[in-house]
Scaffold this motif. Structure first.
Motif, PDB file in Angstrom:
ATOM      1  N   ASN A 199       9.181   5.802   1.633  1.00 29.91           N
ATOM      2  CA  ASN A 199       9.774   4.610   1.023  1.00 29.91           C
ATOM      3  C   ASN A 199       8.724   3.820   0.243  1.00 29.91           C
ATOM      4  O   ASN A 199       8.495   2.642   0.473  1.00 29.91           O
ATOM      5  CB  ASN A 199      10.422   3.717   2.081  1.00 29.91           C
ATOM      6  N   ARG A 200       8.087   4.472  -0.685  1.00 28.25           N
ATOM      7  CA  ARG A 200       6.959   3.898  -1.431  1.00 28.25           C
ATOM      8  C   ARG A 200       7.303   2.561  -2.084  1.00 28.25           C
ATOM      9  O   ARG A 200       6.461   1.695  -2.199  1.00 28.25           O
ATOM     10  CB  ARG A 200       6.483   4.907  -2.497  1.00 28.25           C
ATOM     11  N   ASN A 201       8.544   2.369  -2.481  1.00 28.96           N
ATOM     12  CA  ASN A 201       8.912   1.105  -3.120  1.00 28.96           C
ATOM     13  C   ASN A 201       8.959  -0.056  -2.127  1.00 28.96           C
ATOM     14  O   ASN A 201       9.083  -1.204  -2.528  1.00 28.96           O
ATOM     15  CB  ASN A 201      10.256   1.233  -3.849  1.00 28.96           C
ATOM     16  N   GLN A 202       8.836   0.208  -0.834  1.00 27.05           N
ATOM     17  CA  GLN A 202       8.861  -0.845   0.178  1.00 27.05           C
ATOM     18  C   GLN A 202       7.492  -1.111   0.793  1.00 27.05           C
ATOM     19  O   GLN A 202       7.391  -1.849   1.758  1.00 27.05           O
ATOM     20  CB  GLN A 202       9.833  -0.471   1.297  1.00 27.05           C
ATOM     21  N   VAL A 203       6.440  -0.506   0.254  1.00 28.60           N
ATOM     22  CA  VAL A 203       5.116  -0.633   0.843  1.00 28.60           C
ATOM     23  C   VAL A 203       4.135  -1.175  -0.190  1.00 28.60           C
ATOM     24  O   VAL A 203       4.100  -0.708  -1.321  1.00 28.60           O
ATOM     25  CB  VAL A 203       4.612   0.744   1.356  1.00 28.60           C
ATOM     26  N   LEU A 204       3.359  -2.167   0.224  1.00 32.64           N
ATOM     27  CA  LEU A 204       2.281  -2.687  -0.611  1.00 32.64           C
ATOM     28  C   LEU A 204       0.959  -2.431   0.094  1.00 32.64           C
ATOM     29  O   LEU A 204       0.807  -2.762   1.259  1.00 32.64           O
ATOM     30  CB  LEU A 204       2.433  -4.200  -0.837  1.00 32.64           C
ATOM     31  N   LEU A 205       0.024  -1.848  -0.625  1.00 31.94           N
ATOM     32  CA  LEU A 205      -1.305  -1.608  -0.082  1.00 31.94           C
ATOM     33  C   LEU A 205      -2.192  -2.799  -0.415  1.00 31.94           C
ATOM     34  O   LEU A 205      -1.839  -3.625  -1.258  1.00 31.94           O
ATOM     35  CB  LEU A 205      -1.859  -0.310  -0.677  1.00 31.94           C
ATOM     36  N   PRO A 206      -3.365  -2.936   0.221  1.00 31.89           N
ATOM     37  CA  PRO A 206      -4.220  -4.100  -0.040  1.00 31.89           C
ATOM     38  C   PRO A 206      -4.576  -4.283  -1.507  1.00 31.89           C
ATOM     39  O   PRO A 206      -4.725  -5.402  -1.966  1.00 31.89           O
ATOM     40  CB  PRO A 206      -5.476  -3.811   0.782  1.00 31.89           C
TER      41      PRO A 206
END
Length: 173
Positions: free
Chosen positions: A30-37
């Motif tokens: 679900n890449r569109n729901q994850v934010l990396l630092p």
């Protein structure tokens, strides 16, 4: 619509990793729901309306549901002294299956047959040591943890970790 909070809008949730040393080893579901630092600058663009009063009331409603997870997930689940040292394969995550010949630059996992460079293998395992120990480690502890060539371990510690302490009492962060 969110009926539990009585909000007449579609609510999207986002998972934000704030640990600066976080490293992901697999694909992100679900890449569109994850934010990396490194993607925190995208947060303001996620909110596209200009209804500040309504946004504040929604924020206050959501804050009422906020939970403190520090009590649920304690800092140290297992005492460090009870964790078995040894090289862990970065691919299959099995401990004790890595074979490193003294003169070779690569090690091979006997479980999954993955070949990894000695340097990256030591580095990943030393990072794991630091996280599991939850405090700085000494060179002797690093050697005991990895069980390999002490000069290679020393070189990796000096290159990738911050060294503190005096002459014979060095430890690595």
């Amino acid at each position: 619509m969110n009926s539990k909070l009585h909000i007449n809008r579609e609510i999207e949730s986002y998972l934000i990793f704030t640990n600066p040393t976080f490293t992901i080893h697999t694909e992100i579901p679900n890449r569109n729901q994850v934010l990396l630092p490194t993607e925190l600058h995208k947060i303001p663009k996620l909110f596209k309306n200009y209804k500040t009063h309504e946004n504040k009331s929604i924020l206050n409603k959501i804050k009422t549901l906020q939970q403190d997870f520090s009590q649920i997930y304690p800092k140290s689940l297992i005492p460090f002294t009870k964790i078995t040292p040894g090289l862990r394969c970065p691919h299959c995550r099995k401990v004790g299956h890595i074979h490193i010949d003294e003169r070779m630059r690569h090690g091979q996992c006997m479980y999954c047959s993955t070949t990894t460079t000695r340097q990256s293998l030591y580095l990943e395992n030393l990072k794991e040591l630091y996280v599991l120990k939850n405090e700085p480690f000494t060179l002797k502890e690093a050697e005991a943890w990895c069980g390999g060539n002490r000069w290679a371990i020393r070189k990796i510690c000096n290159k990738h970790f911050k060294k503190e302490g005096r002459h014979t009492f060095h430890y690595y962060l």
